[in-house]
Design an enzyme around this catalytic site. Sequence first.
Site, mmCIF file in Angstrom:
data_model
loop_
_atom_site.group_PDB
_atom_site.id
_atom_site.type_symbol
_atom_site.label_atom_id
_atom_site.label_comp_id
_atom_site.label_asym_id
_atom_site.label_seq_id
_atom_site.Cartn_x
_atom_site.Cartn_y
_atom_site.Cartn_z
ATOM 1 N N PHE A 15 0.690 -1.161 -0.114
ATOM 2 C CA PHE A 15 0.185 0.086 0.086
ATOM 3 C C PHE A 15 0.850 1.150 0.175
ATOM 4 C CE2 PHE A 15 -2.328 2.807 3.355
ATOM 5 C CZ PHE A 15 -2.790 3.500 2.451
ATOM 6 N N LEU A 39 6.063 -10.244 -2.779
ATOM 7 C CA LEU A 39 4.791 -10.042 -3.376
ATOM 8 C C LEU A 39 4.097 -11.314 -2.456
ATOM 9 C CD1 LEU A 39 5.407 -10.214 -7.269
ATOM 10 C CD2 LEU A 39 4.875 -8.155 -5.419
ATOM 11 N N THR A 104 9.523 -11.526 9.635
ATOM 12 C CA THR A 104 9.565 -10.747 8.673
ATOM 13 C C THR A 104 9.905 -9.354 9.288
ATOM 14 O OG1 THR A 104 7.736 -11.628 7.484
ATOM 15 C CG2 THR A 104 8.315 -9.402 6.942
ATOM 16 N N THR A 133 5.791 2.553 13.207
ATOM 17 C CA THR A 133 4.407 2.840 13.303
ATOM 18 C C THR A 133 4.168 3.745 14.618
ATOM 19 O OG1 THR A 133 2.224 1.949 13.847
ATOM 20 C CG2 THR A 133 4.498 0.580 14.095
ATOM 21 N N ASP A 134 3.097 4.249 14.811
ATOM 22 C CA ASP A 134 2.878 4.953 16.276
ATOM 23 C C ASP A 134 2.347 3.948 17.128
ATOM 24 O OD1 ASP A 134 0.513 4.387 15.087
ATOM 25 O OD2 ASP A 134 -0.546 6.092 15.631
ATOM 26 N N GLU A 135 2.039 2.730 16.632
ATOM 27 C CA GLU A 135 1.737 1.601 17.594
ATOM 28 C C GLU A 135 2.787 1.303 18.513
ATOM 29 O OE1 GLU A 135 -0.658 -1.463 16.280
ATOM 30 O OE2 GLU A 135 -1.809 -0.176 14.560
ATOM 31 N N TYR A 158 2.189 -7.547 16.551
ATOM 32 C CA TYR A 158 2.699 -6.573 15.350
ATOM 33 C C TYR A 158 3.472 -5.425 15.970
ATOM 34 C CZ TYR A 158 2.279 -2.748 12.251
ATOM 35 O OH TYR A 158 2.956 -1.522 11.488
ATOM 36 N N LYS A 162 7.259 -4.341 15.339
ATOM 37 C CA LYS A 162 7.925 -3.071 14.950
ATOM 38 C C LYS A 162 8.838 -2.466 16.044
ATOM 39 C CE LYS A 162 6.942 -1.464 11.544
ATOM 40 N NZ LYS A 162 7.538 -1.451 10.071
ATOM 41 N N TYR A 215 -15.325 -3.747 16.039
ATOM 42 C CA TYR A 215 -14.764 -4.525 17.320
ATOM 43 C C TYR A 215 -15.382 -3.859 18.542
ATOM 44 C CZ TYR A 215 -11.576 -6.562 14.044
ATOM 45 O OH TYR A 215 -10.942 -7.266 12.937
ATOM 46 N N HIS A 292 -6.916 -4.973 22.162
ATOM 47 C CA HIS A 292 -7.107 -3.627 21.339
ATOM 48 C C HIS A 292 -6.815 -2.195 21.921
ATOM 49 C CE1 HIS A 292 -10.751 -2.154 18.574
ATOM 50 N NE2 HIS A 292 -9.353 -1.396 18.309
HETATM 51 P P1 NAD Z 1 1.321 -3.671 3.231
HETATM 52 O O1 NAD Z 1 1.105 -4.737 4.047
HETATM 53 O O2 NAD Z 1 0.359 -2.924 2.319
HETATM 54 O O3 NAD Z 1 2.618 -3.886 2.213
HETATM 55 C C1 NAD Z 1 3.656 -4.620 2.766
HETATM 56 C C2 NAD Z 1 4.607 -5.318 1.528
HETATM 57 O O4 NAD Z 1 5.871 -5.927 2.167
HETATM 58 C C3 NAD Z 1 4.005 -6.141 0.327
HETATM 59 O O5 NAD Z 1 4.137 -5.646 -0.644
HETATM 60 C C4 NAD Z 1 4.609 -7.383 0.741
HETATM 61 O O6 NAD Z 1 4.658 -8.069 -0.275
HETATM 62 C C5 NAD Z 1 6.101 -6.886 1.319
HETATM 63 N N1 NAD Z 1 6.801 -7.991 2.124
HETATM 64 C C6 NAD Z 1 6.159 -8.694 3.179
HETATM 65 N N2 NAD Z 1 7.039 -9.265 3.603
HETATM 66 C C7 NAD Z 1 8.275 -9.606 2.863
HETATM 67 C C8 NAD Z 1 9.425 -10.012 3.002
HETATM 68 N N3 NAD Z 1 9.651 -11.006 3.736
HETATM 69 N N4 NAD Z 1 10.243 -9.811 1.838
HETATM 70 C C9 NAD Z 1 9.986 -8.729 1.068
HETATM 71 N N5 NAD Z 1 8.894 -8.070 1.044
HETATM 72 C C10 NAD Z 1 7.974 -8.476 2.001
HETATM 73 O O7 NAD Z 1 1.858 -2.613 4.188
HETATM 74 P P2 NAD Z 1 1.688 -0.810 4.345
HETATM 75 O O8 NAD Z 1 0.337 -0.672 4.998
HETATM 76 O O9 NAD Z 1 2.130 -0.330 2.981
HETATM 77 O O10 NAD Z 1 2.796 -0.713 5.474
HETATM 78 C C11 NAD Z 1 4.247 -0.247 4.847
HETATM 79 C C12 NAD Z 1 5.059 -0.123 6.092
HETATM 80 O O11 NAD Z 1 4.490 0.865 6.830
HETATM 81 C C13 NAD Z 1 5.170 -1.172 7.137
HETATM 82 O O12 NAD Z 1 6.483 -1.434 7.659
HETATM 83 C C14 NAD Z 1 4.195 -0.869 8.129
HETATM 84 O O13 NAD Z 1 4.572 -1.065 9.598
HETATM 85 C C15 NAD Z 1 4.431 0.697 8.049
HETATM 86 N N6 NAD Z 1 3.278 1.680 8.646
HETATM 87 C C16 NAD Z 1 1.946 1.434 7.947
HETATM 88 C C17 NAD Z 1 0.955 2.137 8.246
HETATM 89 C C18 NAD Z 1 -0.503 2.004 7.769
HETATM 90 O O14 NAD Z 1 -1.494 2.598 8.233
HETATM 91 N N7 NAD Z 1 -0.587 1.178 6.742
HETATM 92 C C19 NAD Z 1 0.918 3.114 9.260
HETATM 93 C C20 NAD Z 1 2.377 3.350 9.910
HETATM 94 C C21 NAD Z 1 3.493 2.663 9.426
HETATM 95 O O1 DAU Z 2 -1.402 3.325 13.686
HETATM 96 C C1 DAU Z 2 -0.644 2.728 12.516
HETATM 97 C C2 DAU Z 2 -1.107 1.289 12.292
HETATM 98 O O2 DAU Z 2 -2.379 1.559 11.679
HETATM 99 C C3 DAU Z 2 -0.062 0.632 11.166
HETATM 100 O O3 DAU Z 2 1.184 0.622 11.773
HETATM 101 C C4 DAU Z 2 -0.747 -0.753 10.876
HETATM 102 O O4 DAU Z 2 -0.032 -1.370 9.966
HETATM 103 C C5 DAU Z 2 -2.186 -0.562 10.252
HETATM 104 O O5 DAU Z 2 -2.630 -1.718 9.973
HETATM 105 C C6 DAU Z 2 -3.009 0.312 11.300
HETATM 106 O O6 DAU Z 2 -3.406 -0.583 12.478
HETATM 107 P P1 DAU Z 2 -4.934 -0.638 13.104
HETATM 108 O O7 DAU Z 2 -5.024 -1.875 13.880
HETATM 109 O O8 DAU Z 2 -5.176 0.757 13.875
HETATM 110 O O9 DAU Z 2 -5.786 -0.547 11.791
HETATM 111 P P2 DAU Z 2 -7.164 -1.302 11.407
HETATM 112 O O10 DAU Z 2 -7.461 -0.892 9.901
HETATM 113 O O11 DAU Z 2 -6.765 -2.768 11.427
HETATM 114 O O12 DAU Z 2 -7.885 -1.075 12.536
HETATM 115 C C7 DAU Z 2 -8.417 0.174 12.696
HETATM 116 C C8 DAU Z 2 -9.338 0.198 13.885
HETATM 117 O O13 DAU Z 2 -10.653 -0.324 13.458
HETATM 118 C C9 DAU Z 2 -9.030 -0.401 14.929
HETATM 119 O O14 DAU Z 2 -9.387 0.252 16.347
HETATM 120 C C10 DAU Z 2 -9.435 -1.719 15.042
HETATM 121 C C11 DAU Z 2 -10.908 -1.338 14.222
HETATM 122 N N1 DAU Z 2 -11.530 -2.518 13.298
HETATM 123 C C12 DAU Z 2 -10.764 -2.966 12.245
HETATM 124 C C13 DAU Z 2 -11.235 -3.876 11.475
HETATM 125 C C14 DAU Z 2 -10.030 -4.501 10.523
HETATM 126 C C15 DAU Z 2 -12.841 -3.011 13.512
HETATM 127 O O15 DAU Z 2 -13.479 -2.322 14.387
HETATM 128 N N2 DAU Z 2 -13.149 -3.974 12.636
HETATM 129 C C16 DAU Z 2 -12.469 -4.303 11.727
HETATM 130 O O16 DAU Z 2 -12.923 -5.560 11.019
#
Ligand code: NAD
Ligand code: DAU
Length: 349
Positions: A15, A39, A104, A133-135, A158, A162, A215, A292
Amino acid sequence: MKFKKKILITGGAGFIGSHLLRLFVQKYSKYHIYNLDKLTYAGNLENLTVIKNLPNYTFIKGDILDINFLQEIFKVYDFDAIIHLAAASHVDRSITNPLEFVMTNVIGTVNLLQTAKQHWSNMNNKLFYHISTDEVYGSLNETGKFTEKTAYDPHSPYSASKASSDHFVRAFYDTYKLPIIISNCSNNYGPNQFPEKLIPLFINNIKNNKALPVYGNGKNVRDWLFVEDHIDAIDLLFHKGKIGETYNIGGNNEWKNIDLIKLLCKVVDEKLGRQENSSQKLITFVTDRAGHDLRYAIDISKINKEFGWKPKLDFEKGLEKTVDWYLKNGKWLENVTSGEYQDYYEKMY
Ligand code: NAD
Ligand code: DAU
């Protein structure tokens, strides 16, 4: 053509990575950008169609757990910088399969750090930029915000993985002077996000008249940032961030899940020409996520004061843009929700 810099982006088919790649490849023709991605279910080359034939882009399929392969590609391509996004990223999956997240996110990151350290005998003008991540900071009650000085207190497998990866990145700076930067960002949303995360999952379910599984009581709070705003911050920190520093990135945009879900129902109903708020009947309260976290909120003063960065896109506009994208890209959604996704969905909900 002689490129000024060779940059390795890991996880570029995911993403956030795909948004970053599209920006960097198109904006910086003087850089050659290499995308290393395994992938997994979350990686999708369809996200990268617009750049796939550009001369400054190369895709490398591979796994960050394979250190011999990492050493080989460093020898062949001699990267100057790494932006590390590859990760297992979904909290619910980490609850089911914590070991995969350790492998990973922890071992994969250490493999990359170790390879960069071994390869970069001269560390001048090199950079290992770790996306986090802020988590890692844990959970807040009703007040307060995470700053860069907040102590780490991760709760889910997770966030623990991180947090551990962040500690290793800092350890490589402290111990070996590997030039690093870390940024910790809040919840991203936008096009190309895999429909396991709240916003794309619920858009898809509203579209298909399926239950919206909230949830617990729906009162958990998340801070939402449009993915392109995150990418702008990464671009800025990659070019101007101070080595050894951590920067928080956030949206100044806190929403209780239930309020966000009602807004999403309203937007999707409008776009689909359905009766106002008719999708709210799909809202179903289900068993809470284990452990949670109640609330995340980010203090962005550091990146704002040092570089003037702040989120640009208003949330309601960002949400509309996101909904438009998913409704227009039905084929993309269909492709990613067939196969493995069906099993995941059945087991999860
Ligand atoms: P995502 O799950 O959409 O994408 C992860 C990508 O990493 C995928 O393309 C996957 O194929 C690749 N990957 C997974 N395992 C691998 C491996 N062993 N070797 C090579 N490639 C591998 O994740 P995202 O939401 O785009 O997040 C990207 C980064 O940003 C992550 O490090 C995540 O912790 C961080 N992040 C995400 C969010 C969010 O809200 N999505 C917020 C803050 C930080
Ligand atoms: O804060 C940054 C993080 O945000 C990233 O590091 C993570 O990669 C990303 O997945 C995200 O984590 P969250 O757990 O906050 O995101 P998620 O979209 O899974 O959930 C957002 C909120 O919604 C959380 O409070 C859980 C709730 N939820 C989520 C799902 C999937 C529901 O209530 N129902 C659901 O089905």
